[in-house]
Write a protein that holds these residues in place. Structure first.
Motif, PDB file in Angstrom:
ATOM      1  N   PHE A  58       0.718  -1.282  -0.067  1.00 33.28           N
ATOM      2  CA  PHE A  58       0.249  -0.116   0.107  1.00 33.28           C
ATOM      3  C   PHE A  58       0.880   1.290  -0.120  1.00 33.28           C
ATOM      4  O   PHE A  58       0.567   2.200  -0.652  1.00 33.28           O
ATOM      5  N   ASP A  59       1.828   1.376   0.721  1.00 35.13           N
ATOM      6  CA  ASP A  59       2.664   2.616   0.844  1.00 35.13           C
ATOM      7  C   ASP A  59       3.443   2.823  -0.156  1.00 35.13           C
ATOM      8  O   ASP A  59       3.513   3.829  -0.723  1.00 35.13           O
ATOM      9  N   ALA A  60       3.843   1.647  -1.120  1.00 34.38           N
ATOM     10  CA  ALA A  60       4.578   1.996  -2.357  1.00 34.38           C
ATOM     11  C   ALA A  60       3.607   2.436  -3.362  1.00 34.38           C
ATOM     12  O   ALA A  60       3.953   3.145  -4.120  1.00 34.38           O
ATOM     13  N   LEU A  61       2.378   1.847  -3.571  1.00 35.03           N
ATOM     14  CA  LEU A  61       1.428   2.290  -4.360  1.00 35.03           C
ATOM     15  C   LEU A  61       0.843   3.832  -4.050  1.00 35.03           C
ATOM     16  O   LEU A  61       1.061   4.321  -5.216  1.00 35.03           O
ATOM     17  N   LEU A  62       0.971   3.951  -2.897  1.00 36.19           N
ATOM     18  CA  LEU A  62       0.595   5.518  -2.570  1.00 36.19           C
ATOM     19  C   LEU A  62       1.723   6.286  -3.028  1.00 36.19           C
ATOM     20  O   LEU A  62       1.509   7.780  -3.483  1.00 36.19           O
ATOM     21  N   THR A  63       3.012   5.928  -2.835  1.00 40.00           N
ATOM     22  CA  THR A  63       4.042   6.964  -3.253  1.00 40.00           C
ATOM     23  C   THR A  63       4.031   6.880  -4.686  1.00 40.00           C
ATOM     24  O   THR A  63       4.480   7.980  -5.345  1.00 40.00           O
ATOM     25  N   GLU A  64       3.923   5.981  -5.433  1.00 41.87           N
ATOM     26  CA  GLU A  64       3.936   5.944  -6.913  1.00 41.87           C
ATOM     27  C   GLU A  64       2.665   6.792  -7.546  1.00 41.87           C
ATOM     28  O   GLU A  64       2.830   7.439  -8.452  1.00 41.87           O
ATOM     29  N   ASN A  65       1.588   6.838  -6.663  1.00 44.68           N
ATOM     30  CA  ASN A  65       0.439   7.833  -7.057  1.00 44.68           C
ATOM     31  C   ASN A  65       0.802   9.344  -6.876  1.00 44.68           C
ATOM     32  O   ASN A  65       0.504  10.074  -7.385  1.00 44.68           O
ATOM     33  N   LEU A  66       1.385   9.544  -5.914  1.00 44.04           N
ATOM     34  CA  LEU A  66       1.914  10.844  -5.493  1.00 44.04           C
ATOM     35  C   LEU A  66       2.846  11.306  -6.760  1.00 44.04           C
ATOM     36  O   LEU A  66       2.783  12.342  -7.253  1.00 44.04           O
ATOM     37  N   ARG A  67       3.727  10.308  -7.118  1.00 46.91           N
ATOM     38  CA  ARG A  67       4.594  10.442  -8.201  1.00 46.91           C
ATOM     39  C   ARG A  67       3.992  11.038  -9.608  1.00 46.91           C
ATOM     40  O   ARG A  67       4.421  11.968  -9.956  1.00 46.91           O
ATOM     41  N   LEU A  68       2.789  10.240  -9.817  1.00 43.94           N
ATOM     42  CA  LEU A  68       1.864  10.334 -10.976  1.00 43.94           C
ATOM     43  C   LEU A  68       1.315  11.431 -11.020  1.00 43.94           C
ATOM     44  O   LEU A  68       1.014  12.251 -11.930  1.00 43.94           O
ATOM     45  N   LEU A  69       0.564  11.826  -9.711  1.00 43.59           N
ATOM     46  CA  LEU A  69       0.079  13.060  -9.662  1.00 43.59           C
ATOM     47  C   LEU A  69       0.941  14.499  -9.784  1.00 43.59           C
ATOM     48  O   LEU A  69       0.489  15.400 -10.614  1.00 43.59           O
ATOM     49  N   ARG A  70       2.188  14.261  -9.347  1.00 43.34           N
ATOM     50  CA  ARG A  70       3.146  15.545  -9.429  1.00 43.34           C
ATOM     51  C   ARG A  70       3.395  15.529 -10.910  1.00 43.34           C
ATOM     52  O   ARG A  70       3.470  16.697 -11.529  1.00 43.34           O
ATOM     53  N   ALA A  71       3.762  14.374 -11.680  1.00 41.63           N
ATOM     54  CA  ALA A  71       3.930  14.598 -13.190  1.00 41.63           C
ATOM     55  C   ALA A  71       2.668  15.105 -13.964  1.00 41.63           C
ATOM     56  O   ALA A  71       2.963  15.645 -14.934  1.00 41.63           O
ATOM     57  N   ALA A  72       1.443  14.644 -13.417  1.00 40.30           N
ATOM     58  CA  ALA A  72       0.312  15.153 -14.223  1.00 40.30           C
ATOM     59  C   ALA A  72       0.093  16.623 -14.268  1.00 40.30           C
ATOM     60  O   ALA A  72      -0.496  17.077 -15.084  1.00 40.30           O
ATOM     61  N   ILE A  73       0.447  17.164 -12.928  1.00 37.28           N
ATOM     62  CA  ILE A  73       0.306  18.741 -12.969  1.00 37.28           C
ATOM     63  C   ILE A  73       1.615  19.479 -13.138  1.00 37.28           C
ATOM     64  O   ILE A  73       1.304  20.724 -13.009  1.00 37.28           O
ATOM     65  N   THR A  74       2.544  18.990 -13.665  1.00 38.18           N
ATOM     66  CA  THR A  74       3.744  19.498 -13.841  1.00 38.18           C
ATOM     67  C   THR A  74       3.686  19.800 -15.324  1.00 38.18           C
ATOM     68  O   THR A  74       4.116  18.656 -16.152  1.00 38.18           O
ATOM     69  N   PRO A  75       4.018  20.985 -15.872  1.00 39.93           N
ATOM     70  CA  PRO A  75       4.209  21.329 -17.154  1.00 39.93           C
ATOM     71  C   PRO A  75       5.479  20.632 -17.883  1.00 39.93           C
ATOM     72  O   PRO A  75       6.492  20.575 -17.195  1.00 39.93           O
ATOM     73  N   GLY A  76       5.298  19.915 -18.977  1.00 40.86           N
ATOM     74  CA  GLY A  76       6.433  19.503 -19.537  1.00 40.86           C
ATOM     75  C   GLY A  76       5.773  18.696 -20.860  1.00 40.86           C
ATOM     76  O   GLY A  76       4.605  18.706 -21.298  1.00 40.86           O
ATOM     77  N   PRO A  77       6.548  18.513 -21.678  1.00 39.65           N
ATOM     78  CA  PRO A  77       6.304  17.803 -23.034  1.00 39.65           C
ATOM     79  C   PRO A  77       5.468  16.542 -23.093  1.00 39.65           C
ATOM     80  O   PRO A  77       5.550  15.864 -22.112  1.00 39.65           O
ATOM     81  N   HIS A  78       4.403  16.542 -24.008  1.00 39.80           N
ATOM     82  CA  HIS A  78       3.597  15.258 -23.798  1.00 39.80           C
ATOM     83  C   HIS A  78       4.431  14.110 -24.489  1.00 39.80           C
ATOM     84  O   HIS A  78       5.275  14.227 -25.372  1.00 39.80           O
TER      85      HIS A  78
END
Length: 212
Positions: free
Chosen positions: A182-202
């Protein structure tokens, strides 16, 4: 087993037995006295840990998170170099390490909600109270004013992360043997959220550039 561990084990037994009794008999089909007899504790002991039978069923323990939230608000509990959202995720992981997490417990909760739909509203209300307490703790930790919306925004974002993570982790098809904890999955979802809201090339743009 030390005193703290024994207390957690006792609380867990009361919660599990309260949920089992609710599934079997309905919320009004058993008394606190009967629950205490099943667990082997006194009525006084029960009320040392829970304010009501409903709270026992929902696992809402008296002052259970107060000490950790106070420590967090004062800058402790999790590393000081974490940003607000990261610090809440770290706090959630720390709490899970303390109390544990069991997919069987979640399945039992679903059975409770199926038997007693009224408990869903009570659960959501309790969640709102906990979220408000977390918002205040975030505000204090980072020195934000009462009218600063950032504390609520990051608390709500963390709650959404936990909800999405729990939805995946507690799905019947989730394989604990091969999938992340669970904690690894939560940490990965945090990474995905940050990537989703951080501007960058598609990603597709990167691929197209690399093939030219």
């Amino acid at each position: 087993m030390n005193t703290t561990e024994r207390t957690r084990a006792l609380r867990r037994r009361m919660v599990v037995e309260a949920r089992r009794a609710t599934v079997e008999h309905g919320l009004h089909g058993f008394t606190i006295e009967q629950l205490c007899e099943t667990v082997g504790v006194s009525r006084r002991t029960f009320f040392n840990h829970f304010a009501s039978k409903d709270d026992a069923v929902l696992g809402i323990e008296l002052d259970a998170n107060d000490e950790m939230l106070r420590a967090y608000a004062q800058g402790d509990a999790v590393p000081t170099d974490l940003d607000p959202l990261g610090s809440i995720v770290a706090l959630a992981i720390e709490q899970m390490h303390l109390v544990g997490i069991d997919r069987a417990d979640e399945a039992l909760v679903r059975q409770v909600f199926d038997r007693e739909p009224v408990m869903v509203a009570k659960f959501l209300s309790a969640t709102d109270v906990q979220l408000a307490a977390l918002t205040r703790a975030v505000r204090q930790r980072f020195g934000w004013d009462d009218d600063d919306r950032r504390a609520q925004l990051v608390a709500e974002a963390a709650a959404a992360l936990l909800k999405v993570t729990a939805s995946a982790y507690f799905d019947d098809a989730y394989d604990e043997a091969t999938a992340p904890a669970f904690d690894a999955l939560l940490t990965e979802n945090l990474r995905l959220l940050r990537a989703a809201i951080t501007p960058g090339p598609h990603p597709s743009a990167d691929h197209e550039e690399g093939t030219e």
